[in-house]
Scaffold this motif. Structure first.
Motif, PDB file in Angstrom:
ATOM      1  N   UNK A  41      14.157  29.252  35.569  1.00  0.00           N
ATOM      2  CA  UNK A  41      13.956  29.029  36.813  1.00  0.00           C
ATOM      3  C   UNK A  41      13.767  27.353  37.221  1.00  0.00           C
ATOM      4  N   UNK A  42      13.123  26.640  36.511  1.00  0.00           N
ATOM      5  CA  UNK A  42      13.053  25.277  36.530  1.00  0.00           C
ATOM      6  C   UNK A  42      14.432  24.198  36.253  1.00  0.00           C
ATOM      7  N   UNK A  43      15.133  24.878  35.085  1.00  0.00           N
ATOM      8  CA  UNK A  43      16.392  24.300  34.821  1.00  0.00           C
ATOM      9  C   UNK A  43      17.437  24.611  35.895  1.00  0.00           C
ATOM     10  N   UNK A  44      17.372  25.616  36.423  1.00  0.00           N
ATOM     11  CA  UNK A  44      18.196  26.258  37.744  1.00  0.00           C
ATOM     12  C   UNK A  44      17.947  25.130  38.883  1.00  0.00           C
ATOM     13  N   UNK A  45      16.668  25.050  39.190  1.00  0.00           N
ATOM     14  CA  UNK A  45      16.360  24.352  40.311  1.00  0.00           C
ATOM     15  C   UNK A  45      16.870  22.815  40.192  1.00  0.00           C
ATOM     16  N   UNK A  46      16.606  22.450  38.980  1.00  0.00           N
ATOM     17  CA  UNK A  46      16.987  21.107  38.529  1.00  0.00           C
ATOM     18  C   UNK A  46      18.289  20.771  38.829  1.00  0.00           C
ATOM     19  N   UNK A  47      19.204  21.369  38.371  1.00  0.00           N
ATOM     20  CA  UNK A  47      20.722  21.368  38.255  1.00  0.00           C
ATOM     21  C   UNK A  47      21.288  21.473  39.775  1.00  0.00           C
ATOM     22  N   UNK A  48      20.534  22.280  40.637  1.00  0.00           N
ATOM     23  CA  UNK A  48      21.080  22.321  41.951  1.00  0.00           C
ATOM     24  C   UNK A  48      20.345  21.092  42.768  1.00  0.00           C
ATOM     25  N   UNK A  49      19.151  20.767  42.402  1.00  0.00           N
ATOM     26  CA  UNK A  49      18.567  19.428  43.140  1.00  0.00           C
ATOM     27  C   UNK A  49      19.369  18.106  42.784  1.00  0.00           C
ATOM     28  N   UNK A  50      19.999  18.173  41.454  1.00  0.00           N
ATOM     29  CA  UNK A  50      20.737  17.105  40.882  1.00  0.00           C
ATOM     30  C   UNK A  50      22.289  16.962  41.686  1.00  0.00           C
ATOM     31  N   UNK A  51      22.535  18.027  42.069  1.00  0.00           N
ATOM     32  CA  UNK A  51      23.914  18.240  42.657  1.00  0.00           C
ATOM     33  C   UNK A  51      24.855  18.699  41.686  1.00  0.00           C
ATOM     34  N   UNK A  52      24.543  18.958  40.323  1.00  0.00           N
ATOM     35  CA  UNK A  52      25.372  19.584  39.436  1.00  0.00           C
ATOM     36  C   UNK A  52      26.252  20.775  39.870  1.00  0.00           C
ATOM     37  N   UNK A  53      25.326  21.772  40.454  1.00  0.00           N
ATOM     38  CA  UNK A  53      26.110  22.778  41.200  1.00  0.00           C
ATOM     39  C   UNK A  53      25.405  23.185  42.490  1.00  0.00           C
TER      40      UNK A  53
END
Length: 105
Positions: A41-53
Motif C-alpha cells: 500500500x505504502x510503496x504504491x502510494x509513494x510511486x504515485x505521489x512521486x509521479x513515477x506512475x
C-alpha cells in the motif's frame, strides 16, 4: 502502458526493477502509466505521489485479499496468498481467504 514483471536476473528486487523501468519510461511516455510487481500500500502510494506512475495494479495480493481495498483503507494486515493453490481446479486458495472485519465497537 502497463509495466510489470522482472528481467532474467532472479536475484534482483522485482520492485526496484519495475520502479527503475517506470522512471525510464515516464521520461519518454506521456500517456497513463500503470505499474505492478511487489508493491505494498505504502510503496504504491509513494510511486504515485512521486509521479513515477499514474496507478498501481495488484495481482497476488488480491488473490489472498478479496477485500484488498478495505484492508488498505483500514491499514489492516494482509492475508498471505498461498502460491501452491494458484491455477488449481477448485476453490481452495481463491474463495476461501478470510475477510478483514474491523472491530467497530
Amino acid at each position: 502502458m502497463h509495466l510489470s514483471g522482472v528481467t532474467g536476473d532472479t536475484a534482483a528486487d522485482p520492485l526496484k526493477q519495475v520502479l527503475d523501468s517506470a522512471r525510464y519510461y515516464r521520461g519518454i511516455y506521456k500517456g497513463t502509466l500503470m505499474i505492478n510487481k511487489g508493491f505494498t500500500r505504502d510503496t504504491a502510494n509513494q510511486a504515485i505521489e512521486e509521479g513515477i506512475a499514474d496507478l498501481v495494479s495488484f495481482g497476488v495480493p488480491y488473490i489472498g485479499n478479496p477485500d484488498l481495498v478495505e484492508r488498505f483503507e483500514a491499514n489492516a494486515p494482509l492475508n498471505e496468498s498461498d502460491r501452491d493453490t494458484f491455477y488449481s481446479t477448485g476453490p481452495e486458495g481463491y474463495t476461501d481467504y478470510p475477510f478483514y472485519k474491523e472491530d467497530k465497537e
